[in-house]
Motif scaffolding. Structure first.
Motif: not given
Length: 380
Positions: A133-153, A358-366
Motif C-alpha cells: 500500500r505504498l506509492d513509490v517512484e522507482v527508477t531502474v539504474e543501468p550498471v557498468p559491465g554489460d555491452q548494451e545488455g549483453l555479455g554480462w553472465r 538492472d543486474l539482469f538485462p534482457m530478463t524480467h529480473h531486477v
C-alpha cells in the motif's frame, strides 16, 4: 539470482485450449516477464479470460497463441506469435534463439533497453502498491559491465545434448533448444575483487553474475545505512561476507562497541566469510532458527539479502526485535520485497528509500536495495 523453478505438473481442468489463437489488445506488464491481455471465451464474445502473454508489449495488438490453459483455469498463458500493431519500444531481438517456442532464458529481448528498465520499474511500483500500500517512484539504474545488455553472465550453464552439443531450455519446460552460443554469456569469468578487496569464493558458490553487481550493491547498502564507528551490524543471508567486509571497515571492529555478526545457511560460505572478514562472528544455519536462539542483543544496523522467496514474517519480526535504527533489504524479487516491507510497516518501520538496478538485462529480473527505518526516528 536463483535458478529458475521448473513448473509443477498441472491437473487437467476441462478442455485444453493450448494451440488456439486469439487477436488481443495487450495491457500492462505483470511480474514474471509477461503482459496481461484478455481474450474472448464465450460463444457470444461476452466472456473473457486473462492471458499472461510473453513476447508482447503494453499497448500492442497481437495474435496470442495459448501455451497453457484449460477450461477450468482462472488464467491462461500464451505467446505473441504475430504483432498486428507494434509498440515503438519494440526492437529486433539480437539473439536468434529469443522468441516464441525458442529459448526461455530472456523475457525482453524484443524491447529496447530503456523500455526494459521502464517495465521493470513499473513492476516494482505495482508490487509495492498492491502488497505494501505504498506509492513509490522507482527508477531502474543501468550498471557498468554489460555491452548494451549483453555479455554480462560471468557464470553460465548449458544443457549437454546427446550429440555433444549444447542447448537451453524453453520457458516453463524441460524441452531443450540447441544453441551455438548465449549472447548473455560474458567472455570472461567472474572477478572476486571489490573495492580493492579480494574474496574467496567456492567453486560453484554464490556470487553475483553481473560483473558490476557487487560494487553497485555494496555502494547502495553503505549509502543507505551510513554506518558509524562503534555501531553493531547484523548481516543476514551473508554469503561469503561481501557486505560484512565493508561494514567491518565502517563500524571499526577494533572500536569500542563496533562489531559485525553474520548468519548464512551454507556452512562452506560461512567458513569463507570468516576468512574474507577478519573479526567477523559468523554462524551457519537457517536464519530464522539461528535468530531464535542467538544474536538476541540490540543491533544498530541490519542487512537482509534473502533468496528469491524473501525473508518472510518470522525473520522480519526477529529483525524488528533487535531494534535496529536502519535495515538495508537487498531483494531480487519485487513481490517478496513488497510483502516484507508491509510486515516491517506493521512494526513501525517505514520505507525511506529504494534503488533498483538492472543486474539482469534482457530478463524480467531486477535487484532492489530498500532502506527501512523506525517511524519517528530522529536519526535521519
Amino acid at each position: 539470482m536463483s535458478p529458475p523453478r521448473r513448473p509443477r505438473a498441472r491437473q487437467q481442468r476441462g478442455r485444453s485450449h493450448v494451440g488456439e489463437r486469439f487477436e488481443a489488445e495487450v495491457g500492462p506488464v505483470a511480474h514474471g516477464g509477461h503482459c496481461v491481455a484478455r481474450v474472448p471465451t464465450g460463444s457470444a464474445g461476452d466472456e473473457t479470460r486473462v492471458v499472461f502473454v510473453r513476447h508482447a508489449l503494453p499497448g500492442e495488438r497481437v495474435v496470442v497463441e495459448i501455451t497453457e490453459g484449460t477450461e477450468g483455469d482462472r488464467f491462461w498463458r500464451g505467446d505473441a506469435v504475430e504483432i498486428v500493431s507494434p509498440s515503438p519500444d519494440r526492437v529486433a531481438p539480437p539473439c536468434p534463439y529469443a522468441g516464441p517456442g525458442l529459448c526461455g532464458g530472456c523475457d525482453f529481448q524484443h524491447v529496447s533497453l530503456a523500455a526494459q528498465r521502464g517495465l521493470k520499474a513499473e513492476v516494482v511500483r505495482e508490487q509495492l502498491r498492491r502488497l505494501a500500500r505504498l506509492d513509490v517512484e522507482v527508477t531502474v539504474e543501468p550498471v557498468p559491465g554489460d555491452q548494451e545488455g549483453l555479455g554480462w553472465r560471468t557464470r553460465q550453464r548449458y544443457v549437454t545434448l546427446p550429440d555433444g552439443g549444447r542447448g537451453m531450455r524453453k520457458h516453463r519446460s524441460h524441452e531443450v533448444v540447441p544453441v551455438d552460443e548465449c549472447l548473455l554469456e560474458s567472455a570472461v569469468g567472474p572477478s572476486y575483487e571489490v573495492r580493492g578487496t579480494s574474496f574467496a569464493v567456492a567453486d560453484g558458490g554464490f556470487w553475483q553474475v553481473h560483473p558490476g553487481a557487487p560494487e553497485a550493491l555494496v555502494g547502495a547498502v553503505l549509502e543507505a545505512l551510513a554506518p558509524r564507528p562503534g555501531e553493531a551490524a547484523l548481516d543476514l543471508y551473508a554469503g561469503v561476507g561481501l557486505f560484512s567486509r565493508f561494514l567491518l571497515d565502517a563500524v571499526g571492529a577494533g572500536h569500542a562497541g563496533g562489531r559485525v555478526c553474520a548468519v548464512e545457511g551454507d556452512a562452506a560460505a560461512v567458513r569463507l566469510a570468516r576468512r574474507n572478514c577478519p573479526g567477523l562472528r559468523a554462524t551457519a544455519g537457517d536464519v530464522g532458527a539461528v535468530l531464535a536462539t542467538e544474536y538476541d542483543e540490540p543491533f544498530d544496523l541490519v542487512v537482509l539479502d534473502p533468496p528469491r522467496v524473501g525473508a518472510k514474517r518470522k525473520v522480519v519480526e526477529q529483525v524488528v526485535d533487535r531494534r535496529p535504527r536502519a535495515v538495508a533489504y537487498v531483494a531480487c524479487d519485487p513481490a517478496a520485497l513488497a510483502r516484507d516491507v508491509a510486515i516491517f510497516g506493521e512494526h513501525g518501520y517505514r520505507l525511506v528509500s529504494l534503488r533498483a538496478f538492472d543486474l539482469f538485462p534482457m530478463t524480467h529480473h531486477v535487484e532492489c536495495v530498500a532502506l527501512l527505518e523506525k517511524t519517528g526516528s530522529d536519526l535521519r
